[in-house]
Scaffold this motif. Structure first.
Motif, PDB file in Angstrom:
ATOM      1  N   UNK A  16       0.821  -1.224   0.000  1.00  0.00           N
ATOM      2  CA  UNK A  16       0.000   0.000   0.000  1.00  0.00           C
ATOM      3  C   UNK A  16       0.852   1.271   0.000  1.00  0.00           C
ATOM      4  N   UNK A  17       1.982   1.241   0.684  1.00  0.00           N
ATOM      5  CA  UNK A  17       2.856   2.428   0.694  1.00  0.00           C
ATOM      6  C   UNK A  17       3.363   2.750  -0.705  1.00  0.00           C
ATOM      7  N   UNK A  18       3.767   1.721  -1.433  1.00  0.00           N
ATOM      8  CA  UNK A  18       4.260   1.920  -2.794  1.00  0.00           C
ATOM      9  C   UNK A  18       3.114   2.105  -3.789  1.00  0.00           C
ATOM     10  N   UNK A  19       1.952   1.534  -3.460  1.00  0.00           N
ATOM     11  CA  UNK A  19       0.838   1.552  -4.407  1.00  0.00           C
ATOM     12  C   UNK A  19       1.040   0.569  -5.540  1.00  0.00           C
ATOM     13  N   UNK A  20       1.718  -0.553  -5.223  1.00  0.00           N
ATOM     14  CA  UNK A  20       2.075  -1.507  -6.267  1.00  0.00           C
ATOM     15  C   UNK A  20       2.128  -2.932  -5.729  1.00  0.00           C
ATOM     16  N   UNK A  21       1.832  -3.873  -6.623  1.00  0.00           N
ATOM     17  CA  UNK A  21       2.156  -5.253  -6.318  1.00  0.00           C
ATOM     18  C   UNK A  21       3.677  -5.363  -6.323  1.00  0.00           C
ATOM     19  N   UNK A  22       4.190  -6.262  -5.511  1.00  0.00           N
ATOM     20  CA  UNK A  22       5.642  -6.384  -5.330  1.00  0.00           C
ATOM     21  C   UNK A  22       6.096  -7.820  -5.566  1.00  0.00           C
ATOM     22  N   UNK A  24       7.427 -10.186  -3.663  1.00  0.00           N
ATOM     23  CA  UNK A  24       7.060 -11.264  -2.747  1.00  0.00           C
ATOM     24  C   UNK A  24       6.210 -10.695  -1.611  1.00  0.00           C
ATOM     25  N   UNK A  25       5.600 -11.574  -0.848  1.00  0.00           N
ATOM     26  CA  UNK A  25       4.740 -11.145   0.251  1.00  0.00           C
ATOM     27  C   UNK A  25       5.471 -10.188   1.189  1.00  0.00           C
ATOM     28  N   UNK A  26       4.761  -9.130   1.569  1.00  0.00           N
ATOM     29  CA  UNK A  26       5.237  -8.159   2.562  1.00  0.00           C
ATOM     30  C   UNK A  26       6.554  -7.500   2.168  1.00  0.00           C
ATOM     31  N   UNK A  27       6.812  -7.413   0.890  1.00  0.00           N
ATOM     32  CA  UNK A  27       8.057  -6.860   0.363  1.00  0.00           C
ATOM     33  C   UNK A  27       7.860  -5.420  -0.102  1.00  0.00           C
ATOM     34  N   UNK A  28       8.965  -4.742  -0.333  1.00  0.00           N
ATOM     35  CA  UNK A  28       8.941  -3.412  -0.947  1.00  0.00           C
ATOM     36  C   UNK A  28       9.751  -3.420  -2.246  1.00  0.00           C
ATOM     37  N   UNK A  29      10.039  -4.617  -2.766  1.00  0.00           N
ATOM     38  CA  UNK A  29      10.848  -4.753  -3.976  1.00  0.00           C
ATOM     39  C   UNK A  29       9.932  -4.791  -5.196  1.00  0.00           C
ATOM     40  N   UNK A  30      10.115  -3.811  -6.073  1.00  0.00           N
ATOM     41  CA  UNK A  30       9.337  -3.775  -7.311  1.00  0.00           C
ATOM     42  C   UNK A  30       9.875  -4.813  -8.286  1.00  0.00           C
ATOM     43  N   UNK A  31       8.963  -5.433  -9.020  1.00  0.00           N
ATOM     44  CA  UNK A  31       9.311  -6.454 -10.003  1.00  0.00           C
ATOM     45  C   UNK A  31       8.261  -6.358 -11.110  1.00  0.00           C
ATOM     46  N   UNK A  32       8.696  -5.973 -12.301  1.00  0.00           N
ATOM     47  CA  UNK A  32       7.749  -5.737 -13.396  1.00  0.00           C
ATOM     48  C   UNK A  32       7.052  -7.007 -13.878  1.00  0.00           C
ATOM     49  N   UNK A  33       7.472  -8.176 -13.395  1.00  0.00           N
ATOM     50  CA  UNK A  33       6.747  -9.392 -13.782  1.00  0.00           C
ATOM     51  C   UNK A  33       5.313  -9.371 -13.259  1.00  0.00           C
ATOM     52  N   UNK A  54       0.789  -0.317 -12.481  1.00  0.00           N
ATOM     53  CA  UNK A  54       1.292   0.075 -13.794  1.00  0.00           C
ATOM     54  C   UNK A  54       1.925   1.465 -13.734  1.00  0.00           C
ATOM     55  N   UNK A  55       1.261   2.400 -13.073  1.00  0.00           N
ATOM     56  CA  UNK A  55       1.792   3.764 -12.957  1.00  0.00           C
ATOM     57  C   UNK A  55       3.101   3.793 -12.171  1.00  0.00           C
ATOM     58  N   UNK A  56       3.160   3.040 -11.069  1.00  0.00           N
ATOM     59  CA  UNK A  56       4.374   2.990 -10.254  1.00  0.00           C
ATOM     60  C   UNK A  56       5.523   2.395 -11.060  1.00  0.00           C
ATOM     61  N   UNK A  57       5.255   1.315 -11.776  1.00  0.00           N
ATOM     62  CA  UNK A  57       6.311   0.673 -12.560  1.00  0.00           C
ATOM     63  C   UNK A  57       6.795   1.594 -13.677  1.00  0.00           C
ATOM     64  N   UNK A  58       5.886   2.332 -14.295  1.00  0.00           N
ATOM     65  CA  UNK A  58       6.310   3.285 -15.331  1.00  0.00           C
ATOM     66  C   UNK A  58       7.194   4.370 -14.731  1.00  0.00           C
ATOM     67  N   UNK A  59       6.877   4.777 -13.528  1.00  0.00           N
ATOM     68  CA  UNK A  59       7.650   5.832 -12.879  1.00  0.00           C
ATOM     69  C   UNK A  59       9.000   5.326 -12.368  1.00  0.00           C
TER      70      UNK A  59
END
Length: 157
Positions: A16-22, A24-33, A54-59
């Motif tokens: 929720x902080x990042x606004x993105x799926x990540x 792995x569970x409870x992670x903050x690591x972005x992964x475009x997969x 999608x917006x977070x990954x583009x940014x």
């Protein structure tokens, strides 16, 4: 069991902080997969979490429109934008109703093909050259799927 797993992925796989799926569970690591989530029908392209991701990954994972699988600032020197992820972004853009953005990115991506139309696994936008395995079937499969998604949307417009 399937529904329970779906709920768990939505709850613990979305940061929720990042606004993105990540990654792995409870992670903050972005992964475009994670762009595959709506492509495989796990969630709708119209889901707010999908659009936010999608917006977070583009940014955060994009350079000159090309999508890196992981953060470009933390990548090894030999890693570059992952071509399949870039085509997955095209599909997400189409699914979100951003057809013009999808068409622009698609055209940019296919303009990088070599003289016989082949793509590699990765592309370095700074050096403007292919990296990784060449040719790469996954890149071409992603290209075909993105072209089909664009074409089906255009046929319904």
């Amino acid at each position: 069991m399937r529904d329970r797993l779906h709920r768990q992925i939505c709850r613990r796989g979305f940061n929720r902080e990042l606004g993105s799926f990540v990654q792995s569970f409870d992670s903050a690591v972005l992964d475009a997969s994670v762009l595959l989530l709506p492509i495989f029908g796990f969630l709708s392209f119209k889901d707010e979490r999908v659009k936010s991701t999608m917006d977070v990954l583009q940014k955060k994972l994009s350079r000159d429109g090309f999508i890196y699988r992981f953060s470009p600032s933390s990548r090894k020197d030999r890693e570059s934008a992952f071509i399949a992820c870039s085509f997955w972004m095209v599909q997400n853009l189409v699914g979100a109703g951003r057809l013009l953005d999808a068409e622009r990115l698609f055209e940019k991506l296919i303009s990088q093909r070599n003289d016989v139309g082949l793509l590699s696994e990765e592309y370095n936008p700074e050096q403007r050259r292919f990296m990784g395995n060449f040719p790469q079937a996954l890149s071409h499969i992603a290209l075909i799927n993105a072209a089909r998604k664009l074409a089906s949307h255009q046929a319904h417009s």
